[in-house]
Write an enzyme that holds these catalytic residues in place. Structure first.
Site, PDB file in Angstrom:
ATOM      1  N   TRP A 168     163.883 103.833  54.435  1.00 30.54           N
ATOM      2  CA  TRP A 168     163.147 102.568  54.463  1.00 30.54           C
ATOM      3  C   TRP A 168     162.714 102.203  55.875  1.00 30.54           C
ATOM      4  CZ3 TRP A 168     160.946 101.279  50.230  1.00 30.54           C
ATOM      5  CH2 TRP A 168     161.527 101.662  49.020  1.00 30.54           C
ATOM      6  N   ASP A 225     164.745  93.981  57.685  1.00 31.90           N
ATOM      7  CA  ASP A 225     164.544  94.170  56.252  1.00 31.90           C
ATOM      8  C   ASP A 225     165.937  94.094  55.629  1.00 31.90           C
ATOM      9  OD1 ASP A 225     164.184  95.044  53.671  1.00 31.90           O
ATOM     10  OD2 ASP A 225     163.331  96.989  54.205  1.00 31.90           O
ATOM     11  N   LYS A 236     167.393  93.061  44.223  1.00 35.98           N
ATOM     12  CA  LYS A 236     168.697  93.709  44.357  1.00 35.98           C
ATOM     13  C   LYS A 236     169.825  92.686  44.371  1.00 35.98           C
ATOM     14  CE  LYS A 236     166.359  97.321  46.977  1.00 35.98           C
ATOM     15  NZ  LYS A 236     166.492  98.513  46.140  1.00 35.98           N
TER      16      LYS A 236
END
Length: 362
Positions: A103, A173, A197
């Site tokens: 990511w 993030d 999530k």
């Protein structure tokens, strides 16, 4: 009611059963309005109350000061990868990135499309099995920001502490570990997270951004891609993902009912350690992917010495009601995502299954 699966999906992920039941009760008729929250105008008083209350709950839970905007946007973290450099990376500045895995790499690739970038630290040489030491992070001159991925879902690594970037804004993030543990928001210039999530269903992206950064959006950017647009309009410039925001509202109240973020962090440690203990006490049958000091409390990644056995593990686990234990296709192996809503019972069941599988195949 039908039996609930042991849901270890990486995202969209498990939601608290209580929240789902509450949403079900109000799905057709929201507080006597004769319609669902999804059918209401986002300009209505009822939805505006949900929007404002959800912001207030997030502020309270994370101790977010008035120096920050709390925004509800769309497009996921993947849109933020491009949006924050578009807003913050001036032509004469450098975007610095800490490379920790898949990511972080995606964020860097988008940043490169916008302007000059630099790698402040990287664990690529170790196959991203660890988080770089904070002392290894070198912030370049002219840095506009330092970007980190607080938790790498694919590799299963997590920052245990955050770097002090002084006057350079730290951007994180936090898609996969927001509200899983206490965080000092004042260390950050901006935090962003897809909700799917730990916060709710997919569809809404939370952005917590310092006001001075939001207000510096270049006027040459398209309106929808400027943080100041959304800040000035209280996240209601365009039609918001109203049902997703409503669900985030319910999840925040659920976290509150569990004793807040500190208590949830304790629950997360206890349940995730059940799985790590199963790995560590297996005598090498299971091997953790991440270095011990970088282990994630949200995504437990591990291998078995044989790929055939890994396939058998996934197949047998599915037969016993476990979902989502196959590792990401880019790294293989096995992965259990243990987000806030994953129960202690699910983690205990997985640890027991792992011990039984080893006994039969060791």
């Amino acid at each position: 009611m039908t039996n609930r699966a042991y849901n270890f999906n990486a995202g969209p992920a498990a939601l608290p059963l209580e929240v789902l039941q509450q949403a079900q009760e109000q799905f057709v008729d929201y507080h006597g309005a004769g319609m669902s929250i999804m059918e209401m105008s986002h300009r209505s008083a009822a939805y505006e109350q949900v929007n404002n209350e959800t912001q207030a709950l997030l502020r309270e839970m994370y101790g977010i000061s008035d120096n920050y905007h709390v925004l509800f946007l769309q497009g996921g973290a993947s849109t933020q990868f491009a949006m924050f450099p578009m807003n913050l990376l001036a032509p004469d500045r450098v975007g610095a990135y800490v490379m920790t895995g898949s990511w972080a790499d995606k964020a860097l690739k988008e940043g490169k499309l916008i302007g000059e970038t630099a790698i402040a630290a990287s664990s690529e040489a170790d196959e991203y099995r660890r988080i770089p030491a904070l002392s290894d992070i070198v912030i370049p001159e002219r840095a506009a920001y330092v970007h980190i991925t607080s938790n790498e879902t694919i590799e299963g690594t997590q920052f245990q502490a955050f770097p002090d970037t002084k006057d350079v804004p730290l951007i994180a993030d936090m898609s996969s570990d927001i509200l899983s543990r206490p965080v000092d928001i004042n260390k950050f210039g901006m935090i962003y997270a897809g909700a799917q999530k730990n916060l709710g269903p997919s569809g809404v992206t939370v952005v917590i951004i310092r006001k001075d950064l939001a207000e510096s959006s270049p006027k040459t950017l398209p309106t929808m891609l400027r943080y100041d647009t959304h800040a000035k309009n209280n996240s209601l410039y365009n039609t918001p993902p109203s049902f997703s925001v409503f669900m985030v509202n319910l999840v925040l109240k659920w976290i509150q009912s569990k004793g807040g973020v500190e208590q949830v962090a304790e629950l997360n440690r206890a349940k995730t350690n059940l799985i790590y203990n199963a790995i560590d006490q297996s005598g090498g049958f299971y091997k953790g992917f991440a270095h011990t000091d970088s282990r994630s409390m949200m995504n437990v990644t591990f291998r078995i010495h044989s790929e055939e056995l890994e396939k058998q593990f996934v197949k047998e686990s599915e037969q016993q009601g476990f979902v989502g234990l196959k590792g990401h296709r880019s790294v293989g192996g096995l992965r259990a995502s243990t987000y806030n809503a994953v129960t202690h019972e699910s983690c205990q069941a997985l640890a027991s299954f792992m011990a039984d599988f080893q006994k039969r195949n060791g």
